[in-house]
Enzyme design. Structure first.
Site, PDB file in Angstrom:
ATOM      1  N   HIS A  16       0.862  -1.185   0.000  1.00 10.05           N
ATOM      2  CA  HIS A  16       0.000   0.000   0.000  1.00 10.05           C
ATOM      3  C   HIS A  16       0.900   1.238   0.000  1.00 10.05           C
ATOM      4  O   HIS A  16       1.211   1.788   1.047  1.00 10.05           O
ATOM      5  CB  HIS A  16      -0.907  -0.002   1.236  1.00 10.05           C
ATOM      6  N   ARG A  57       2.029   5.021  -0.202  1.00  6.38           N
ATOM      7  CA  ARG A  57       1.395   6.303   0.081  1.00  6.38           C
ATOM      8  C   ARG A  57       2.280   7.429  -0.454  1.00  6.38           C
ATOM      9  O   ARG A  57       3.494   7.250  -0.600  1.00  6.38           O
ATOM     10  CB  ARG A  57       1.152   6.466   1.580  1.00  6.38           C
ATOM     11  N   GLU A  62      -2.777  -1.860  -2.987  1.00  8.21           N
ATOM     12  CA  GLU A  62      -3.848  -1.106  -2.353  1.00  8.21           C
ATOM     13  C   GLU A  62      -3.573   0.386  -2.484  1.00  8.21           C
ATOM     14  O   GLU A  62      -2.421   0.805  -2.562  1.00  8.21           O
ATOM     15  CB  GLU A  62      -3.944  -1.437  -0.857  1.00  8.21           C
ATOM     16  N   HIS A 109      -7.627  -6.450   7.767  1.00  2.15           N
ATOM     17  CA  HIS A 109      -7.442  -5.452   8.813  1.00  2.15           C
ATOM     18  C   HIS A 109      -7.615  -6.083  10.188  1.00  2.15           C
ATOM     19  O   HIS A 109      -8.689  -6.556  10.544  1.00  2.15           O
ATOM     20  CB  HIS A 109      -8.374  -4.251   8.685  1.00  2.15           C
ATOM     21  N   THR A 161      -3.522   4.444   8.701  1.00  3.87           N
ATOM     22  CA  THR A 161      -3.882   3.155   8.111  1.00  3.87           C
ATOM     23  C   THR A 161      -5.329   3.243   7.647  1.00  3.87           C
ATOM     24  O   THR A 161      -6.039   4.198   7.995  1.00  3.87           O
ATOM     25  CB  THR A 161      -3.691   2.007   9.126  1.00  3.87           C
ATOM     26  N   GLY A 215      -0.860  -8.033   7.375  1.00  5.70           N
ATOM     27  CA  GLY A 215       0.471  -7.459   7.479  1.00  5.70           C
ATOM     28  C   GLY A 215       0.934  -7.293   8.912  1.00  5.70           C
ATOM     29  O   GLY A 215       1.778  -8.032   9.404  1.00  5.70           O
TER      30      GLY A 215
END
Length: 239
Positions: free
Chosen positions: A43, A45, A70, A190, A100, A213
């Site tokens: 993911h 960012r 993601e 999650h 998150t 994760g």
């Protein structure tokens, strides 16, 4: 069989804390695959505080299992995904500065936006998944966007599991039945861990994939990465 995709963001966080390339994100991804993981999730960012955009490009060259990217579908994310063409693009609604992911899409309010983005990704041969809460009308809205899959945001389940697991799982079971009836594939992620994973897998019909994760990497500090991945796979495929 429910597939395990390992989110390696935390490995990148550790590397970035000291600079250099230790731990090596690419090596860890390959080790996860070697130890049995059926996918790798990242993911990225915009501030690159963990996974860097270059990591994604480099991982594409070596990952042989399902590569899942993601992200919030801004221009930079969409350009990256179009360039890399992963097996799956998972669209999340949280803004880039969020620590998150913390909620699913309002698929009704964002139907037009999602429909347009998903159509373009599917045109490029990329499977799409969108983050949703376990709310039946949001699942119904997801189906209207044209997405291939949904990913249940499972924080509420994980938080409620110890107190009352039947109550915690109930909305997910209802939402999963709606998803199955509409032909949507189901992923989940999650706060899933070795304590709550099996019960989720037992009760969500048609669960195709989980992305894990933080908990998995924390467990690996004590148990070792290979052993940890095997334990997670055992929880998913215990039948």
């Amino acid at each position: 069989m429910t597939k395990l995709s390992v989110n390696i963001n935390k490995i990148a966080t550790l590397r970035n804390s000291r600079g250099g390339n230790n731990p090596d994100v690419l090596k860890v991804a390959l080790d996860c695959e070697r130890f049995g993981a059926q996918g790798i999730t990242v993911h990225p960012r915009p501030d690159e505080r963990h996974i860097r955009y270059q990591d994604v490009l480099d991982l594409k060259k070596v990952v042989t299992t399902e590569f899942n990217i993601e992200g919030y579908p801004d221009q930079r994310y969409l350009e990256l995904v179009s360039r890399v063409k992963p097996a799956q693009a998972t669209l999340v609604p949280d803004k880039p500065e969020a620590i998150t992911s913390n909620a699913g899409w309002d698929t009704l309010a964002n139907e037009g936006l999602l429909k347009e983005i998903i159509a373009e990704l599917k045109k490029q041969g990329i499977r799409t998944s969108i983050f949703v809460d376990p709310v039946e009308k949001m699942v119904e809205g997801a189906a209207k966007t044209g997405t291939d899959r949904i990913e249940f945001y499972t924080e509420s389940y994980a938080k409620g599991y110890q107190k009352n697991r039947e109550q915690a799982i109930a909305p997910f079971i209802k939402a999963a039945k709606v998803a199955n009836s509409l032909g949507l594939g189901i992923n989940a992620g999650h706060d899933l861990d070795l304590d709550n994973l099996r019960y989720l897998q037992e009760n969500i019909p048609g669960l195709l994939e989980v992305s894990i994760g933080h908990a998995l990497i924390c467990d690996a500090l004590y148990l070792g990465l290979e052993n940890t991945i095997q334990l997670y796979l055992k929880e998913l495929n215990f039948h």
